[in-house]
Design an enzyme around this catalytic site. Structure first.
Site, PDB file in Angstrom:
ATOM      1  N   HIS A  88      17.861  -4.930  25.432  1.00 11.29           N
ATOM      2  CA  HIS A  88      19.113  -4.959  24.662  1.00 11.29           C
ATOM      3  C   HIS A  88      19.280  -3.700  23.811  1.00 11.29           C
ATOM      4  O   HIS A  88      20.102  -3.674  22.909  1.00 11.29           O
ATOM      5  CB  HIS A  88      19.158  -6.215  23.785  1.00 11.29           C
ATOM      6  CG  HIS A  88      19.135  -7.481  24.590  1.00 11.29           C
ATOM      7  ND1 HIS A  88      20.214  -7.929  25.309  1.00 11.29           N
ATOM      8  CD2 HIS A  88      18.126  -8.356  24.834  1.00 11.29           C
ATOM      9  CE1 HIS A  88      19.891  -9.041  25.947  1.00 11.29           C
ATOM     10  NE2 HIS A  88      18.619  -9.324  25.679  1.00 11.29           N
TER      11      HIS A  88
ATOM     12  N   CYS B 243       0.880  -0.991 -11.775  1.00 11.52           N
ATOM     13  CA  CYS B 243      -0.261  -0.258 -12.292  1.00 11.52           C
ATOM     14  C   CYS B 243      -1.403  -1.242 -12.518  1.00 11.52           C
ATOM     15  O   CYS B 243      -1.203  -2.451 -12.533  1.00 11.52           O
ATOM     16  CB  CYS B 243       0.107   0.397 -13.611  1.00 11.52           C
ATOM     17  SG  CYS B 243       1.655   1.312 -13.505  1.00 11.52           S
TER      18      CYS B 243
ATOM     19  N   ARG C 140      -4.115  -0.716  -7.137  1.00 16.03           N
ATOM     20  CA  ARG C 140      -2.797  -1.059  -7.674  1.00 16.03           C
ATOM     21  C   ARG C 140      -1.932   0.180  -7.917  1.00 16.03           C
ATOM     22  O   ARG C 140      -0.740   0.049  -8.181  1.00 16.03           O
ATOM     23  CB  ARG C 140      -2.956  -1.835  -8.988  1.00 16.03           C
ATOM     24  CG  ARG C 140      -3.708  -3.129  -8.832  1.00 16.03           C
ATOM     25  CD  ARG C 140      -3.824  -3.830 -10.161  1.00 16.03           C
ATOM     26  NE  ARG C 140      -2.534  -4.280 -10.620  1.00 16.03           N
ATOM     27  CZ  ARG C 140      -1.979  -5.439 -10.314  1.00 16.03           C
ATOM     28  NH1 ARG C 140      -2.631  -6.283  -9.561  1.00 16.03           N
ATOM     29  NH2 ARG C 140      -0.798  -5.756 -10.774  1.00 16.03           N
TER      30      ARG C 140
ATOM     31  N   ASN D 139       2.139  -1.845 -17.738  1.00 20.12           N
ATOM     32  CA  ASN D 139       2.421  -2.059 -16.313  1.00 20.12           C
ATOM     33  C   ASN D 139       3.773  -2.747 -16.237  1.00 20.12           C
ATOM     34  O   ASN D 139       3.971  -3.778 -16.867  1.00 20.12           O
ATOM     35  CB  ASN D 139       1.326  -2.962 -15.713  1.00 20.12           C
ATOM     36  CG  ASN D 139       1.695  -3.452 -14.329  1.00 20.12           C
ATOM     37  OD1 ASN D 139       2.444  -2.802 -13.609  1.00 20.12           O
ATOM     38  ND2 ASN D 139       1.171  -4.611 -13.958  1.00 20.12           N
ATOM     39  N   GLY D 140       4.708  -2.172 -15.484  1.00 17.58           N
ATOM     40  CA  GLY D 140       6.024  -2.807 -15.355  1.00 17.58           C
ATOM     41  C   GLY D 140       7.124  -1.811 -15.661  1.00 17.58           C
ATOM     42  O   GLY D 140       6.921  -0.597 -15.595  1.00 17.58           O
TER      43      GLY D 140
ATOM     44  N   GLU E  48       1.848   2.704   7.701  1.00 20.10           N
ATOM     45  CA  GLU E  48       1.401   2.854   6.313  1.00 20.10           C
ATOM     46  C   GLU E  48       0.142   3.682   6.164  1.00 20.10           C
ATOM     47  O   GLU E  48      -0.006   4.375   5.167  1.00 20.10           O
ATOM     48  CB  GLU E  48       1.305   1.515   5.582  1.00 20.10           C
ATOM     49  CG  GLU E  48       0.223   0.580   6.006  1.00 20.10           C
ATOM     50  CD  GLU E  48       0.193  -0.686   5.142  1.00 20.10           C
ATOM     51  OE1 GLU E  48      -0.295  -1.693   5.643  1.00 20.10           O
ATOM     52  OE2 GLU E  48       0.632  -0.675   3.980  1.00 20.10           O
TER      53      GLU E  48
ATOM     54  N   LYS F 259       0.893  -1.328  10.252  1.00 24.98           N
ATOM     55  CA  LYS F 259      -0.415  -0.717   9.937  1.00 24.98           C
ATOM     56  C   LYS F 259      -0.392   0.775  10.238  1.00 24.98           C
ATOM     57  O   LYS F 259      -0.881   1.584   9.464  1.00 24.98           O
ATOM     58  CB  LYS F 259      -1.545  -1.371  10.747  1.00 24.98           C
ATOM     59  CG  LYS F 259      -1.947  -2.755  10.331  1.00 24.98           C
ATOM     60  CD  LYS F 259      -2.747  -2.852   9.047  1.00 24.98           C
ATOM     61  CE  LYS F 259      -1.886  -3.069   7.834  1.00 24.98           C
ATOM     62  NZ  LYS F 259      -1.325  -4.292   7.515  1.00 24.98           N
TER      63      LYS F 259
ATOM     64  N   TRP G 198       0.972   3.637 -10.992  1.00 23.43           N
ATOM     65  CA  TRP G 198       1.870   3.847  -9.847  1.00 23.43           C
ATOM     66  C   TRP G 198       3.198   4.209 -10.483  1.00 23.43           C
ATOM     67  O   TRP G 198       3.824   3.384 -11.153  1.00 23.43           O
ATOM     68  CB  TRP G 198       1.977   2.563  -9.021  1.00 23.43           C
ATOM     69  CG  TRP G 198       2.778   2.749  -7.769  1.00 23.43           C
ATOM     70  CD1 TRP G 198       2.332   3.261  -6.581  1.00 23.43           C
ATOM     71  CD2 TRP G 198       4.157   2.409  -7.568  1.00 23.43           C
ATOM     72  NE1 TRP G 198       3.350   3.273  -5.663  1.00 23.43           N
ATOM     73  CE2 TRP G 198       4.481   2.754  -6.228  1.00 23.43           C
ATOM     74  CE3 TRP G 198       5.148   1.860  -8.367  1.00 23.43           C
ATOM     75  CZ2 TRP G 198       5.750   2.561  -5.695  1.00 23.43           C
ATOM     76  CZ3 TRP G 198       6.417   1.659  -7.838  1.00 23.43           C
ATOM     77  CH2 TRP G 198       6.703   2.010  -6.505  1.00 23.43           C
TER      78      TRP G 198
ATOM     79  N   LYS H  39      -1.051  -1.424  -3.853  1.00 26.86           N
ATOM     80  CA  LYS H  39      -1.335  -2.702  -3.206  1.00 26.86           C
ATOM     81  C   LYS H  39      -0.454  -3.835  -3.715  1.00 26.86           C
ATOM     82  O   LYS H  39       0.063  -4.624  -2.945  1.00 26.86           O
ATOM     83  CB  LYS H  39      -2.806  -3.067  -3.378  1.00 26.86           C
ATOM     84  CG  LYS H  39      -3.146  -4.333  -2.622  1.00 26.86           C
ATOM     85  CD  LYS H  39      -4.487  -4.288  -2.036  1.00 26.86           C
ATOM     86  CE  LYS H  39      -4.724  -5.468  -1.115  1.00 26.86           C
ATOM     87  NZ  LYS H  39      -4.105  -5.277   0.211  1.00 26.86           N
TER      88      LYS H  39
ATOM     89  N   GLU I  80       3.288  -6.245  12.907  1.00 27.63           N
ATOM     90  CA  GLU I  80       2.172  -5.942  12.012  1.00 27.63           C
ATOM     91  C   GLU I  80       1.408  -4.711  12.510  1.00 27.63           C
ATOM     92  O   GLU I  80       1.006  -3.852  11.719  1.00 27.63           O
ATOM     93  CB  GLU I  80       1.252  -7.169  11.911  1.00 27.63           C
ATOM     94  CG  GLU I  80      -0.093  -6.942  11.230  1.00 27.63           C
ATOM     95  CD  GLU I  80      -0.008  -6.535   9.766  1.00 27.63           C
ATOM     96  OE1 GLU I  80       1.102  -6.501   9.200  1.00 27.63           O
ATOM     97  OE2 GLU I  80      -1.066  -6.219   9.192  1.00 27.63           O
TER      98      GLU I  80
HETATM   99  O1  M6R Z   1       0.247  -9.229  -2.269  1.00 25.11           O
HETATM  100  P1  M6R Z   1       1.245  -9.589  -1.215  1.00 25.11           P
HETATM  101  O2  M6R Z   1       0.636 -10.279  -0.030  1.00 25.11           O
HETATM  102  O3  M6R Z   1       2.419 -10.344  -1.736  1.00 25.11           O
HETATM  103  O4  M6R Z   1       1.805  -8.194  -0.683  1.00 25.11           O
HETATM  104  C1  M6R Z   1       2.876  -8.156   0.210  1.00 25.11           C
HETATM  105  C2  M6R Z   1       3.053  -6.781   0.801  1.00 25.11           C
HETATM  106  O5  M6R Z   1       3.330  -5.846  -0.206  1.00 25.11           O
HETATM  107  C3  M6R Z   1       1.803  -6.326   1.567  1.00 25.11           C
HETATM  108  O6  M6R Z   1       1.462  -7.220   2.578  1.00 25.11           O
HETATM  109  C4  M6R Z   1       2.021  -4.923   2.175  1.00 25.11           C
HETATM  110  O7  M6R Z   1       3.009  -4.973   3.154  1.00 25.11           O
HETATM  111  C5  M6R Z   1       0.711  -4.392   2.732  1.00 25.11           C
HETATM  112  N1  M6R Z   1       0.444  -3.101   2.198  1.00 25.11           N
HETATM  113  C6  M6R Z   1       0.697  -4.262   4.204  1.00 25.11           C
HETATM  114  O8  M6R Z   1      -0.519  -3.801   4.689  1.00 25.11           O
END
Ligand code: M6R
Length: 618
Positions: free
Chosen positions: A510, A2, A27, A102-103, A494, A491, A75, A613, A487
């Protein structure tokens, strides 16, 4: 994960809190709420859904002018995202205390039974509310808010940043931190608290990062820090180098679009001051803690990271093994932490994280340090826990990344990985000075090449828009193209909620080739044909294998590749570059593709469903 913000000072508290929450909304955006104390009364507004819902609630039920308050964006962990479960939570029979958290409070069930036995009435299903009731109960007993707060936070297990205000004490915000982030912003006659500096960077750039198991007593005229045991704590102030305007959209349709466009600057800023015009590297932040002798004695590197940052780690592995000749393994932080990894004093653990607050990565580095390894962080956020708990940090200077989908942080992380690889290569004698300088000069050309890729981004966007009906998209690559393929798939998953997978092109036969059927879109990262060890012919063979089975191929290839167009439906060209450095260029069309496809589907690209995030829970 959060976002939390606290304020005490002369400004309109509601405006400061809402402004801070807007910058922290990345967040978590399941619900939001604020509490202020004005004219001796506590007032709270909270609402399920995005921050806009809370703003409408405040417009319909205005809050009084106040000079102290706390705000939260959630969150959800315990309890669905409803109005009742939104923070703040009130404590005590007269609800004079307000708390945000938060937590996760792991021992909340036993504490809740205790609070109920003392007459507490719970209004939510959250774990957080228990702390509000216990502090209020304790305060009724002893009349000392700071002591009550301290007593209760010492009893909580798990991860938490907690902020509290009380209507009987209208001049103080109390905060506590364990395993969750908290930063203090120091103003002139005003002070701030935030999950990260984005919460207050538009008001002050002076900040203090709060340590583990510490309490903050925040007033207009000063900030006091104590350890949980009551002894004083001190930390050096630092200056935030983020520009407040960097955390706003500035006319772009989304933060993600803006952050993709920020990449030439992010890469340039990450290189700035670290490479001279002859291509030679100076990384003082590294050498102070890792003298050349230490770099020579490293016999293995383990890179720990999650999500996109782990793909930056994969590219860094290729760079370090090629240029510095040290064996590297890349581990997802949560997998590394909960097995029995082999770590010796000669193992260097490199942790990569944009936020520096990803709990899985923090747990991994704590474990690595317990096992005797030195930890080097690659981190984008000043004052982050990761930087504080590592032996040394190479900061990426990507600026604040707000969109949940990581873009500029990735290219900056890979750039920092290249700097590390070249530094190690030179220190260990794996690269001659001339070779290191040649590669360093190549690195200096990257920002301009990134700019060139962006100039042709239109094509990737057009393809993305056209393919909005696709049910599944596959991505293939070899060498650094492999993590870039993964990657590209991440993208798309997500932000566009489309099935996507990234494969090593050589692995296709394979098993995964069974997925290919007529019309299956496959995006292939094609390496340069000119490199002496080029994998170009092998990737072209892989393309032929899938085309023979009906795949529709989109190739990302280097300019001057004369053959690729014969094998693909579409080719998106990126500038020629060193084969390892091509990763930074190849990923950009994939970002633009995902953004355009998700936009065509009408989705919120900055705040995709179910995600936050910063993942500050394990
Ligand atoms: O803040 P961080 O770089 O440690 O975050 C790691 C992942 O949670 C972050 O890269 C996540 O996979 C992204 N949403 C991808 O776009």
């Amino acid at each position: 994960m959060c976002g939390i913000v606290g304020y005490v000072g002369p400004k309109s508290t509601v405006d400061v809190l809402i402004g801070g929450l807007r910058r922290l909304e990345y967040r978590g955006y399941d619900s939001a709420g604020v509490s202020v104390v004005a004219n001796g009364h506590l007032e709270t507004r909270k609402k399920a859904g995005k921050l806009g819902n809370l703003e409408s609630e405040i417009t319909n039920h205005p809050l009084p002018i106040a000079h102290i308050g706390i705000g939260h964006t959630r969150w959800a962990t315990h309890g669905a995202p409803t109005d009742q479960n939104a923070h703040p939570h009130l404590g005590g029979p007269t609800s004079k205390l307000s708390l945000i958290h938060n937590g996760i409070i792991e021992n909340f069930a036993e504490l809740k039974a205790e609070a109920i036995a003392h007459g507490a009435k719970f209004a939510s299903e959250t774990d957080s509310e228990v702390a509000a009731h216990l502090i209020a109960i304790e305060y009724e007993r002893n009349g000392d808010l700071i002591e009550s707060f301290s007593t209760v936070v010492n009893r909580l297990h798990g991860a938490f940043t907690i902020l509290v205000v009380h209507e009987d004490q209208p001049d103080v915000v109390l905060a506590a931190r364990r395993n969750a982030p908290l930063v203090v912003g120091l103003g002139d006659g005003e002070n701030f608290l935030g999950s990260d500096v984005a919460a207050f960077v538009e008001h002050t750039k002076r900040a203090i990062s709060v340590g583990q198991d510490e309490i903050v007593i925040l007033r207009t005229d000063g900030v006091e820090l104590r350890h949980f045991d009551g002894t004083p704590a001190t930390h050096e102030e630092f200056t935030v180098d983020w520009d407040a305007s960097a955390a706003s959209k500035g006319g772009w349709s989304s933060f993600m679009a803006k952050e993709i466009a920020d990449q030439p600057q992010a890469v340039a800023d990450t290189l700035m001051g670290r490479l001279d015009s002859d291509g030679l590297i100076t990384l003082p932040e590294l050498f102070e803690d890792f003298p050349v002798a230490d770099m020579k004695s490293i016999d293995r590197i383990i890179i720990v990271a999650c999500g996109t940052a782990s793909y930056a780690g994969d590219v860094t592995k290729y760079a370090i093994e090629k240029w510095a000749r040290v064996p590297v393994q890349v581990e997802l932080s949560h997998e590394f932490r909960y097995r029995s990894p082999i770590v010796t004093p000669n193992t260097l653990v490199v942790a990569i994280s944009q936020s520096g607050e990803t709990m899985d990565t923090l747990m991994a580095i704590r474990y690595a340090r317990e096992l005797g390894a030195k930890v080097l962080a690659i981190c984008n956020t000043q004052g982050a826990t990761l930087a504080r708990e590592s032996n040394a940090t190479i900061y990426t200077h990507a600026g604040p990344e707000v969109a949940v989908a990581s873009t500029k942080a990735l290219t900056a992380q890979i750039t920092a990985g290249y700097l590390l690889a070249l530094t190690l290569g030179s220190a260990r004698g794996a690269l001659t000075t001339a070779e290191a300088a040649r590669l360093g000069k190549e690195l200096l050309k990257l920002p301009a090449k990134v700019q060139d890729v962006l100039a042709t981004a239109k094509q990737a966007e057009e393809l993305g828009t056209k393919m909005a009906g696709a049910k599944s998209v596959l991505f293939l690559g070899r060498n650094v193209g492999y993590p870039i393929a993964m990657e590209g798939a991440l993208k798309l998953k997500e932000i566009a909620y489309i099935h996507a997978e990234g494969f090593a092109a050589g692995e296709l036969k394979h098993g995964p080739i069974a997925l290919i059927e007529e019309g299956q879109p496959v995006i292939v990262i094609v390496p340069s044909p000119d490199d002496e060890d080029s994998l170009h012919p092998k990737v072209i063979s892989n393309i032929q294998e899938i085309r023979a089975r009906g795949a529709k191929v989109i190739a990302i290839a280097q300019e001057g590749d004369k053959t690729v167009a014969d094998y693909a439906e579409h080719v998106l060209y990126v500038p020629q570059s060193d084969p390892i450095m091509a990763a930074v260029l190849d990923v950009i069309p994939l970002q633009g593709f995902a953004l355009a496809l998700a936009t065509a589907l009408g989705l919120d690209v900055d705040q995709p469903r179910n995600l936050a995030k910063s993942v500050t829970v394990e």
